[in-house]
Design an enzyme around this catalytic site. Structure first.
Site, mmCIF file in Angstrom:
data_model
loop_
_atom_site.group_PDB
_atom_site.id
_atom_site.type_symbol
_atom_site.label_atom_id
_atom_site.label_comp_id
_atom_site.label_asym_id
_atom_site.label_seq_id
_atom_site.Cartn_x
_atom_site.Cartn_y
_atom_site.Cartn_z
ATOM 1 N N ARG A 1 -16.357 -5.325 -11.796
ATOM 2 C CA ARG A 1 -15.711 -4.017 -11.961
ATOM 3 C C ARG A 1 -15.016 -3.900 -13.309
ATOM 4 O O ARG A 1 -13.776 -3.838 -13.371
ATOM 5 C CB ARG A 1 -14.659 -3.806 -10.870
ATOM 6 C CG ARG A 1 -15.155 -3.960 -9.464
ATOM 7 C CD ARG A 1 -14.004 -3.905 -8.488
ATOM 8 N NE ARG A 1 -14.443 -4.102 -7.117
ATOM 9 C CZ ARG A 1 -13.633 -4.333 -6.095
ATOM 10 N NH1 ARG A 1 -12.328 -4.398 -6.292
ATOM 11 N NH2 ARG A 1 -14.112 -4.504 -4.883
ATOM 12 N N ASP B 1 -5.292 -3.994 -6.877
ATOM 13 C CA ASP B 1 -4.905 -5.404 -6.963
ATOM 14 C C ASP B 1 -5.978 -6.409 -6.543
ATOM 15 O O ASP B 1 -5.687 -7.591 -6.338
ATOM 16 C CB ASP B 1 -3.567 -5.655 -6.237
ATOM 17 C CG ASP B 1 -3.504 -5.094 -4.833
ATOM 18 O OD1 ASP B 1 -4.488 -4.478 -4.394
ATOM 19 O OD2 ASP B 1 -2.457 -5.278 -4.177
ATOM 20 N N ASP C 1 -2.006 6.159 -2.828
ATOM 21 C CA ASP C 1 -1.443 4.983 -2.166
ATOM 22 C C ASP C 1 -0.713 4.205 -3.263
ATOM 23 O O ASP C 1 -1.179 4.146 -4.416
ATOM 24 C CB ASP C 1 -2.552 4.086 -1.590
ATOM 25 C CG ASP C 1 -3.143 4.608 -0.278
ATOM 26 O OD1 ASP C 1 -2.804 5.730 0.144
ATOM 27 O OD2 ASP C 1 -3.960 3.871 0.313
ATOM 28 N N ASP D 1 0.821 -1.212 0.000
ATOM 29 C CA ASP D 1 0.000 0.000 0.000
ATOM 30 C C ASP D 1 0.852 1.259 0.000
ATOM 31 O O ASP D 1 0.441 2.294 -0.518
ATOM 32 C CB ASP D 1 -0.907 0.035 1.237
ATOM 33 C CG ASP D 1 -1.954 -1.068 1.227
ATOM 34 O OD1 ASP D 1 -1.996 -1.831 0.253
ATOM 35 O OD2 ASP D 1 -2.723 -1.155 2.206
ATOM 36 N N CYS E 1 -1.083 -7.700 -1.511
ATOM 37 C CA CYS E 1 -1.041 -6.538 -0.605
ATOM 38 C C CYS E 1 0.026 -6.703 0.477
ATOM 39 O O CYS E 1 0.661 -5.725 0.879
ATOM 40 C CB CYS E 1 -2.378 -6.359 0.104
ATOM 41 S SG CYS E 1 -3.783 -6.111 -0.964
ATOM 42 N N HIS F 1 -7.157 0.688 -4.185
ATOM 43 C CA HIS F 1 -6.108 -0.276 -4.561
ATOM 44 C C HIS F 1 -6.572 -1.150 -5.731
ATOM 45 O O HIS F 1 -7.677 -1.664 -5.732
ATOM 46 C CB HIS F 1 -5.656 -1.115 -3.374
ATOM 47 C CG HIS F 1 -5.252 -0.236 -2.211
ATOM 48 N ND1 HIS F 1 -5.120 -0.697 -0.942
ATOM 49 C CD2 HIS F 1 -4.933 1.090 -2.166
ATOM 50 C CE1 HIS F 1 -4.754 0.298 -0.144
ATOM 51 N NE2 HIS F 1 -4.646 1.397 -0.873
ATOM 52 N N SER G 1 -12.054 -4.978 3.444
ATOM 53 C CA SER G 1 -11.891 -5.270 2.008
ATOM 54 C C SER G 1 -13.028 -6.174 1.553
ATOM 55 O O SER G 1 -13.733 -6.772 2.359
ATOM 56 C CB SER G 1 -10.554 -5.966 1.748
ATOM 57 O OG SER G 1 -9.501 -5.192 2.259
ATOM 58 N N SER G 2 -13.163 -6.282 0.233
ATOM 59 C CA SER G 2 -14.257 -7.067 -0.320
ATOM 60 C C SER G 2 -13.840 -8.528 -0.504
ATOM 61 O O SER G 2 -12.672 -8.890 -0.339
ATOM 62 C CB SER G 2 -14.662 -6.480 -1.672
ATOM 63 O OG SER G 2 -13.672 -6.794 -2.635
#
Ligand code: DAV
Length: 388
Positions: free
Chosen positions: A275, A258, A205, A119, A364, A256, A311-312
């Site tokens: 997405r 990734d 970031d 990050d 990450c 982010h 996070s998802s």
């Protein structure tokens, strides 16, 4: 000041810091650590929420030691797997994340953690770049990596080091009403790319970038604004890179790149079916023969993610390439592993779900220092278009 410099092995004449893309054979990497981690505080750029435990406030202060131990066990497992694969693994230095911060512009009750070096730190060729960051609790997150940065920088004169300008993170840098927008408004505004940070200061970031040799893509997001992308363009383009902003309009809370757009090897990108990339931006890849392949649905739903994880479910696609033929995937993500096998990859697996609440998975939680290879042009059509 005297610093601990040690002689670092490098193959041939390759600089000790050398990484131009996300897939060349990995030689040295930093793996994060959960030691000292704290819950992320509520602040203008972040509204963390507890999942599935009712309307309870998000905790503050240090994470419970059992949670830290569980995460460290899995981070150590990743480090051991990488070491067994011949990769040199380095770790961050301890840092007091429980300490509150006060600057002329803000106060914050505690800091966050050193689980996700990706990050904040990025290697762009032989250069280390420290990102400004977008949240107050992460203002000093470069510190656990500074000892390593000095070591690399002092051991090889070809290594350069750039620190991006620090934004104030004052109230005026944030758009507070962003958090209250109803879904319909987010949908209506999805092409504006206006999120919780304004455009007044340089904000990014490092994890909003993805590296493709001389081309770097940068996602405009909650954590990277257009001023940040302008700074990257003006800083990197004179050094021979090309910086391309990218957008994923259906992601209303982007942060982010990734878990959204993940290059696996030259010509192949793992994409997120929820997405899609903006149509006009997709063309850059398809014009040069890159294949975009949707990741399968993750094994966990968003509701099954750990209670404190922000996070998802798409952490499933946060894989770490250790060569163009071999990558590491979370142990339980079988559908993704099967897809990767079908593309001819060797897939190594580790358990990693206990790391999720610290903001990331395998990509990450790492920062590549050295990979084989040099700067290549994977987008000859871009070169052609800019030449005519
Ligand atoms: O899709 O939830 C998570 C990436 C965090 N470093 C997502 C992005």
């Amino acid at each position: 000041m005297r610093r601990n410099t040690q002689v670092i092995k490098s193959s041939g004449t390759m600089p000790v810091v050398n990484s131009w893309n996300e897939w060349d054979t990995l030689q040295e990497v930093v793996v994060g650590s959960a030691t000292g981690a704290c819950f992320e505080p509520t602040e203008p750029g972040n509204r963390p929420q507890v999942r599935g435990l009712g309307d309870v406030p998000f905790p503050t202060g240090p994470k419970p030691s059992e949670a830290v131990e569980r995460a460290n066990e899995q981070l150590d497992g990743l480090a051991a797997l990488l070491t067994a694969q011949g990769v040199s693994v380095r770790r961050p230095a301890p840092h007091d994340f429980a300490k509150p911060l006060r600057t002329p512009a803000f106060d914050v009750e505690n800091q966050y953690c050193a689980v996700c070096p990706r990050d904040v730190m990025i290697t762009l060729g032989n250069e280390i770049v420290e990102a400004p960051m977008s949240r107050r609790a992460r203002y000093f997150e470069y510190e656990p990596y500074r000892k390593l940065v000095y070591e690399y920088w002092e051991s090889d004169p070809r290594v350069t080091w750039t620190v991006a300008p620090k934004p104030t993170m004052a109230d005026s840098m944030y758009r507070q009403d962003f958090w209250e927008w109803p879904v319909e408004e987010r949908h209506a505004r999805m092409h504006e790319s206006e999120f919780c940070v304004t455009q007044d200061e340089v904000v990014f970031d490092a994890a909003d970038m993805s590296r493709f040799g001389r081309d770097i893509i940068v996602q405009e997001s909650m954590t990277t604004n257009r001023a940040g992308i302008r700074w990257l363009k003006r800083t990197l383009e004179p050094k021979g890179f090309r910086v391309h902003p990218v957008h994923f309009p259906l992601d209303y809370f982007p942060s982010h790149i990734d878990c959204t757009f993940v290059p696996l090897r030259p010509g192949l990108i793992l994409t997120n079916p929820d997405r899609p990339i903006r149509e006009a931006e997709r063309q850059m890849f398809t014009d040069d023969g890159w294949k975009l392949v949707d990741a399968p649905q993750p094994v966990l739903t968003n509701d099954d993610m750990p209670p404190y994880c922000q996070s998802s479910k798409w952490l499933s696609m946060n894989v770490l390439s250790i060569s163009p033929e071999k990558l590491i995937c979370e142990e339980q993500e079988k559908p993704l592993q099967d897809l990767l096998y079908s593309f001819g990859f060797e897939v190594l697996t580790v358990p990693f779900r206990d790391v999720f609440e610290y903001g990331g998975s395998l990509h990450c939680a790492t920062w590549d220092i050295r990979r084989d290879g040099t700067r290549e042009d994977y987008f000859p059509s871009v070169s052609y278009r800019s030449a005519v």
